[in-house]
Design a protein around this motif. Structure first.
Motif, PDB file in Angstrom:
ATOM      1  N   ARG A  33       0.836  -1.333   0.076  1.00 10.68           N
ATOM      2  CA  ARG A  33       0.054  -0.092   0.015  1.00 10.68           C
ATOM      3  C   ARG A  33       0.832   1.232  -0.093  1.00 10.68           C
ATOM      4  O   ARG A  33       2.002   1.296   0.769  1.00 10.68           O
ATOM      5  N   VAL A  34       0.629   2.026  -0.982  1.00  8.35           N
ATOM      6  CA  VAL A  34       1.577   3.408  -1.019  1.00  8.35           C
ATOM      7  C   VAL A  34       0.609   4.576  -0.967  1.00  8.35           C
ATOM      8  O   VAL A  34      -0.696   4.603  -1.502  1.00  8.35           O
ATOM      9  N   ARG A  35       1.300   5.702  -0.898  1.00  5.55           N
ATOM     10  CA  ARG A  35       0.713   7.092  -1.025  1.00  5.55           C
ATOM     11  C   ARG A  35       1.497   8.027  -1.669  1.00  5.55           C
ATOM     12  O   ARG A  35       2.655   7.998  -1.607  1.00  5.55           O
ATOM     13  N   HIS A  36       0.865   8.353  -2.888  1.00  8.82           N
ATOM     14  CA  HIS A  36       1.595   9.387  -3.497  1.00  8.82           C
ATOM     15  C   HIS A  36       1.340  10.909  -2.872  1.00  8.82           C
ATOM     16  O   HIS A  36       0.171  11.348  -2.683  1.00  8.82           O
ATOM     17  N   HIS A  37       2.474  11.548  -2.635  1.00  8.40           N
ATOM     18  CA  HIS A  37       2.376  12.853  -2.253  1.00  8.40           C
ATOM     19  C   HIS A  37       2.270  14.114  -2.929  1.00  8.40           C
ATOM     20  O   HIS A  37       3.365  14.057  -3.753  1.00  8.40           O
ATOM     21  N   LYS A  38       1.423  14.839  -2.992  1.00  6.51           N
ATOM     22  CA  LYS A  38       1.360  16.042  -4.031  1.00  6.51           C
ATOM     23  C   LYS A  38       2.558  16.588  -4.294  1.00  6.51           C
ATOM     24  O   LYS A  38       3.334  17.000  -3.397  1.00  6.51           O
ATOM     25  N   GLY A  39       2.991  16.502  -5.690  1.00 12.13           N
ATOM     26  CA  GLY A  39       4.221  17.149  -6.243  1.00 12.13           C
ATOM     27  C   GLY A  39       5.569  16.330  -5.973  1.00 12.13           C
ATOM     28  O   GLY A  39       6.624  16.992  -6.427  1.00 12.13           O
ATOM     29  N   ASN A  45       7.765  12.910  -6.767  1.00 13.26           N
ATOM     30  CA  ASN A  45       7.797  11.608  -7.431  1.00 13.26           C
ATOM     31  C   ASN A  45       8.252  10.255  -6.687  1.00 13.26           C
ATOM     32  O   ASN A  45       9.357   9.792  -6.800  1.00 13.26           O
ATOM     33  N   TYR A  46       7.538  10.112  -5.618  1.00 11.83           N
ATOM     34  CA  TYR A  46       7.872   9.050  -4.752  1.00 11.83           C
ATOM     35  C   TYR A  46       6.576   8.615  -3.776  1.00 11.83           C
ATOM     36  O   TYR A  46       5.804   9.380  -4.038  1.00 11.83           O
ATOM     37  N   TYR A  47       6.506   7.334  -3.846  1.00 10.23           N
ATOM     38  CA  TYR A  47       5.538   6.742  -2.866  1.00 10.23           C
ATOM     39  C   TYR A  47       5.767   6.393  -1.550  1.00 10.23           C
ATOM     40  O   TYR A  47       7.001   5.613  -1.441  1.00 10.23           O
ATOM     41  N   GLU A  48       5.201   6.904  -0.507  1.00  7.90           N
ATOM     42  CA  GLU A  48       5.518   6.357   0.752  1.00  7.90           C
ATOM     43  C   GLU A  48       4.627   5.159   0.850  1.00  7.90           C
ATOM     44  O   GLU A  48       3.766   4.797   0.573  1.00  7.90           O
ATOM     45  N   SER A  98       7.701  -1.917   8.042  1.00  8.32           N
ATOM     46  CA  SER A  98       8.000  -2.849   9.069  1.00  8.32           C
ATOM     47  C   SER A  98       9.220  -3.900   8.710  1.00  8.32           C
ATOM     48  O   SER A  98      10.011  -4.271   9.573  1.00  8.32           O
ATOM     49  N   ASN A  99       9.021  -4.082   7.330  1.00 10.01           N
ATOM     50  CA  ASN A  99       9.914  -5.290   6.898  1.00 10.01           C
ATOM     51  C   ASN A  99      11.352  -4.781   6.274  1.00 10.01           C
ATOM     52  O   ASN A  99      12.103  -5.446   5.703  1.00 10.01           O
ATOM     53  N   ASP A 100      11.502  -3.422   6.232  1.00 14.35           N
ATOM     54  CA  ASP A 100      12.466  -2.793   5.374  1.00 14.35           C
ATOM     55  C   ASP A 100      13.708  -2.432   6.155  1.00 14.35           C
ATOM     56  O   ASP A 100      13.884  -2.064   7.386  1.00 14.35           O
ATOM     57  N   LYS A 101      14.900  -2.398   5.518  1.00 14.90           N
ATOM     58  CA  LYS A 101      16.098  -2.204   6.161  1.00 14.90           C
ATOM     59  C   LYS A 101      16.794  -0.732   5.815  1.00 14.90           C
ATOM     60  O   LYS A 101      17.271   0.062   6.507  1.00 14.90           O
ATOM     61  N   LYS A 102      15.922  -0.330   4.614  1.00 17.69           N
ATOM     62  CA  LYS A 102      16.168   1.019   4.246  1.00 17.69           C
ATOM     63  C   LYS A 102      15.096   1.833   3.871  1.00 17.69           C
ATOM     64  O   LYS A 102      14.113   1.318   3.630  1.00 17.69           O
ATOM     65  N   ILE A 103      14.956   3.073   4.184  1.00 14.92           N
ATOM     66  CA  ILE A 103      14.082   3.942   3.940  1.00 14.92           C
ATOM     67  C   ILE A 103      14.294   4.873   2.746  1.00 14.92           C
ATOM     68  O   ILE A 103      15.685   5.501   2.643  1.00 14.92           O
ATOM     69  N   LEU A 104      13.607   5.351   1.875  1.00 12.84           N
ATOM     70  CA  LEU A 104      13.879   6.431   0.816  1.00 12.84           C
ATOM     71  C   LEU A 104      13.632   7.688   1.522  1.00 12.84           C
ATOM     72  O   LEU A 104      12.668   8.086   2.021  1.00 12.84           O
ATOM     73  N   CYS A 105      14.623   8.641   1.290  1.00 14.17           N
ATOM     74  CA  CYS A 105      14.615   9.938   1.882  1.00 14.17           C
ATOM     75  C   CYS A 105      13.643  10.663   0.639  1.00 14.17           C
ATOM     76  O   CYS A 105      13.975  10.645  -0.521  1.00 14.17           O
ATOM     77  N   ILE A 106      12.535  11.171   1.057  1.00 14.75           N
ATOM     78  CA  ILE A 106      11.588  11.906   0.352  1.00 14.75           C
ATOM     79  C   ILE A 106      12.202  13.061  -0.327  1.00 14.75           C
ATOM     80  O   ILE A 106      11.691  13.586  -1.368  1.00 14.75           O
ATOM     81  N   ALA A 107      13.167  13.631   0.167  1.00 13.24           N
ATOM     82  CA  ALA A 107      13.696  15.028  -0.529  1.00 13.24           C
ATOM     83  C   ALA A 107      14.554  14.740  -1.536  1.00 13.24           C
ATOM     84  O   ALA A 107      14.777  15.118  -2.390  1.00 13.24           O
TER      85      ALA A 107
END
Ligand SMILES: [Zn+2]
Ligand SMILES: [Zn+2]
Length: 224
Positions: free
Chosen positions: A177-183, A185-188, A193-202
């Motif tokens: 399940r993902v959320r596109h944030h306005k403006g 090019n990335y989905y949260e 909880s199963n991830d070792k890395k997180i993408l920096c949104i900026a």
């Protein structure tokens, strides 16, 4: 709290998710031993630091476009004069036309970001394959293609295709399940909880999931 099945906000007195019907009690016990802060959409998207970062990136894009515009406006008459191909003042007008285009592109991009809307969805398809291509002179080329499709909750499918660059393909799994944030090019991801890395949104770099702030751009990571 949020439903672990679909990300819907659940009132405290409800025992089933009103959106997807998943039992809530089961979710609560699951969350407790499963890094609860990594499940749910983060409020950090509204952080001041991130707003500052977005403001700065708009200023930079206009500054960059402005510098390019000034260079072309100066360079065209110089080139026209030196080569004798474009006469004055036409060379100046060409320079102004192309320089103006850089500014127009920056305005268009900013406008598109402002008009964009936040939406939720599910990753429904992923595929990676090699594409064989024959050029006109008989040479065979291979391209690595990465495809991803996201089903939007409010209808419609967002399709992605990366060619020879993997992009964020590996970050997502089918069913996420993902959320596109306005403006952006990335989905949260709803469930990190199963991830070792997180993408920096900026700055779009991969950061250790245990961190709260991106070491590269100092923006708060999208965690609860
Ligand atoms: Zn649900
Ligand atoms: Zn960053």
């Amino acid at each position: 709290m949020f439903c672990s099945g679909c990300g819907n906000n659940i009132e405290n007195n409800e025992s089933f998710c009103s959106h997807c019907g998943k039992p809530v009690a089961e979710d609560a016990s699951q969350n407790q031993n499963n890094r609860p802060t990594l499940i749910g959409y983060s409020p950090n998207i509204g952080s001041q630091k991130f707003a500052q970062y977005q403001k700065k990136s708009i200023i930079w894009s206009f500054l960059f476009a402005g510098i390019l515009a000034v260079i072309t406006i100066i360079a065209f008459p110089i080139y026209g004069n030196a080569s004798g191909e474009i006469a004055w003042p036409n060379s100046l007008f060409y320079g102004m036309g192309i320089g103006g285009m850089f500014i127009a592109i920056a305005i268009g991009q900013t406008w598109r970001k402002k008009l964009d809307k936040t939406w939720d969805g599910v990753v429904i398809f992923k595929d990676a394959y090699r594409l064989r291509e024959r050029t006109d002179n008989g040479i065979t080329n291979y391209q690595n293609v990465y495809e991803m499709k996201i089903q939007k909750d409010n209808g419609g499918i967002k399709k992605y295709k990366w060619r020879n660059v993997i992009g964020t393909y590996n970050y997502y799994n089918v069913g996420d399940r993902v959320r596109h944030h306005k403006g952006l090019n990335y989905y949260e991801k709803f469930d990190k909880s199963n991830d070792k890395k997180i993408l920096c949104i900026a700055c779009m770099s991969y950061v250790d999931i245990e961190k709260d702030i991106c070491p590269r751009c100092k923006c708060p990571l999208l965690k609860l």
